[in-house]
Design a protein around this motif. Structure first.
Motif: not given
Lengths: 266, 349
Positions: A65-67, A96-97, A140, A148, A151, A191, A194, B196-205, B214-216
């Motif tokens: 787990l990581d948040s 970072g998250l 984010a 979007f 845009y 990004v 990160r 506490l039991l959730r996981s965050d996803r880091p910012v990614e492309m 999305a662009v088109g």
């Protein structure tokens, strides 16, 4: 919260190699330890109890787990346990998250205020990550949705202007494009930050008087005469056996013993 | 006469072998094997070494520093001196925080005693660290004939300590701006329960396909909107004619049925005068084209009108009048529809 002796026994059994606890049980155990610590927050036992709570929260991290919330709990618990380096590392991971979490930023800023620096130079000082104003530190997902939407709106305004040939719509379209550029720019900065954290993960010096050396051994001379103190932040470049090559925020590079650092294992 | 036995007694053979071995190896001292070395080997090679430790001070408060001096004395000839012993990995030292030493070299060499001294700065973590534990050091004695016997150990005994607990600080004793009352309340805020039991996803492309969509999609949608609006406008144009056009078309259709080309021409002339503002009788075909072009009408409309005018001029001045020119009503209708279709695109409308 009711203190549960049974839960304590289960946690002891877990650490003693018994059947693994579920995530819910681990979280309940961590919450219990935290409540015990908060109940005596001003007492002499508080640091020890907060350390126990921090270790329970670390168990949750070890289970995958990581948040931002978990890292905030970890940072607060480590700080109240008196372990400033681990607190700083947890706050950095949390940001970072979820870079929009103001509580994480406050905690990091407060922990950084407890780090000693030998002189007034920038050597060993934390990285300056405040070039973006505070109002840009948003979720984010919210930023992406806003980008979007603006845009799509910009294209819709362009099409409408083409159909009706009303020039005022083109001015509105230009504003929408400016909004898209701003939101996309902030997202790209997040990004990039990160990706840098992934390529060069943060490490924190855990001991006082650590010298940066030119090589991975005590036989190498110091790379810089000023020692580093607990809480100094750096980035990990390489690991060789018991030595780690660091890069400080000011660009200085050197080697320190692994035991002198707090870091996530590679 | 008895023969003298010159051969060796079998019992003396091992001794002789040892002696031969010693002779052979005496001038080539053995090197410590590289493959396996004890963890507490410091590089010392010699006949014998003695290890001792002392601490200064031995009575202190928890987390105050003390200096542990480790003394290694050579008790005979030696080939290589010892290096600094690594204490941080030893189990008994976990109760101490050990500062990273500045060098592997000894801090002092006492030539008279053939001794090396190494200083370590330790901090007991709490009152339970009431002694510095004993520890060992291995060294290599190359003079021992057997390989197994060359690794030898010397030991330093424990050093008792008296570690007193630190008294709690009062706020007026705290140095600097930090005080317990200044701790922000956010430090005492902890998340609980399912959050506490959730996981965050880091910012990614975002994924490539998602990004392309999305662009088109918005420009494609805008293009489709423009195209659809054009065709819709054309459709609206065909369905919604101006009253003048409807009146003229009705007159033209009636003229066509009755074969009266003059009436069709008159209806067209009336429309042109009312809607466009031109009087066809006063214009040459070229002037008609240029007037319509100035009003942003398509060239096709102008060309049709010019052809109509040429026919019209020919017919009205013909000896038999309007009896010929049966195509005039259809031409007049096309001209009106062409002008009506363009009316929606005119910036003047």
């Amino acid at each position: 919260m009711v203190f549960s002796p049974l839960l304590s026994l289960l946690l002891i059994a877990d650490t003693a190699g018994g059947p693994p606890l579920s995530l819910e049980e681990l979280a309940a155990g961590a919450d219990q330890a935290c409540e015990e610590a908060l109940a005596v927050r001003d007492g002499p036992r508080a640091p020890m109890l907060f350390r126990k709570a921090a270790k329970r929260y670390e168990n949750l991290r070890r289970r995958g787990l990581d948040s931002a919330l978990l890292e905030r709990n970890l940072g607060n618990a480590w700080f109240l346990a008196g372990d400033v380096p681990r607190a700083i590392l947890a706050y950095r991971r949390g940001l970072g998250l979820g870079s929009h979490d103001q509580a994480l930023r406050d905690g990091l800023e407060y922990a950084r205020a407890h780090v000693r620096y030998v002189d007034a130079s920038s050597f060993g000082r934390p990285p300056k990550d405040g070039w973006l104003p505070a109002w840009t530190r948003t979720n984010a997902t919210v930023l992406g949705t806003l980008a979007f939407s603006l845009y799509a709106l910009a294209w819709a305004l362009l099409a409408r202007a083409w159909i009706t040939q009303k020039w005022l719509l083109l001015a509105a379209m230009a504003l929408a494009w400016a909004g898209v550029a701003g939101a996309a720019g902030i997202l790209l900065a997040q990004v990039g930050h990160r990706q840098k954290d992934t390529a060069l993960p943060p490490v924190i010096v855990a001991q006082d008087g650590v010298l940066l050396r030119k090589g991975n051994g005590l036989a190498y001379p110091p790379a810089h005469p000023i020692p580093l103190w607990r809480g100094v932040e750096a980035r990990r470049r390489f690991v060789r056996a018991d030595w780690v090559q660091l890069e400080l925020a000011g660009g200085e590079v050197g080697w320190v013993p692994r035991q002198a650092l707090v870091m996530d294992e590679p | 006469m008895s023969e003298r036995n010159h051969s060796l007694s079998p019992r003396l053979l091992p001794v002789a072998a040892l002696g031969l071995l010693a002779l052979v190896t005496r001038d080539a001292p053995a090197e410590p094997p590289v493959g396996w070395r004890p963890k507490d080997f410091t590089g010392a090679e010699g006949v014998g070494f003695r290890l001792a430790a002392r601490a200064t001070p031995t009575e202190l408060r928890a987390e105050d520093s003390l200096t542990l001096t480790v003394r290694i004395t050579a008790v005979g000839p030696y080939r290589r001196p010892p290096r600094r012993l690594e204490l941080s990995g030893l189990a008994g030292f976990r109760q101490f925080e050990i500062a990273v030493p500045s060098s592997e070299s000894p801090d002092r060499y006492l030539a008279a005693d053939h001794a090396w001294e190494f200083d370590y700065r330790l901090r007991p973590r709490g009152p339970q660290a009431n002694r510095i534990p004993g520890f060992t050091m291995s060294f290599y004695n190359p003079d021992v004939p057997f390989e197994e016997g060359r690794w030898q150990t010397t030991e330093a005994g424990p050093v008792p300590l008296r570690v007193l607990p630190r008294p709690p600080l009062t706020p007026d004793q705290a140095e600097g701006s930090f005080s317990e009352t200044a701790l922000p309340s956010s430090l005492y805020r902890f998340a609980h329960g399912p959050s506490l039991l959730r996981s965050d996803r880091p910012v990614e492309m975002p994924h490539g396909a998602f990004l392309i969509l999305a662009v088109g999609v918005p420009p494609a949608a805008a293009l489709a909107w423009v195209a659809a609006s054009r065709s819709w406008i054309f459709t609206r144009r065909r369905r919604k004619l101006s009253p003048a056009a409807r009146k003229a078309l009705m007159a033209i259709q009636g003229a066509d049925r009755s074969g009266d080309a003059g009436a069709a021409a008159a209806a067209l002339a009336s429309y042109l005068q009312d809607v466009i503002g031109i009087v066809p009788a006063e214009l040459t075909p070229g002037e008609a084209i240029s007037r319509l072009a100035q009003a942003d009408h398509p060239l096709q409309c102008g060309a049709e009108l010019a052809a109509f005018l040429r026919t019209w001029d020919a017919l009205r001045f013909a000896p038999d009048g309007w009896t010929t020119g049966t195509e005039l009503p259809a031409t007049a209708e096309r001209i009106i529809l062409c002008l009506e279709a363009n009316r929606w695109f005119s910036p003047l409308s």
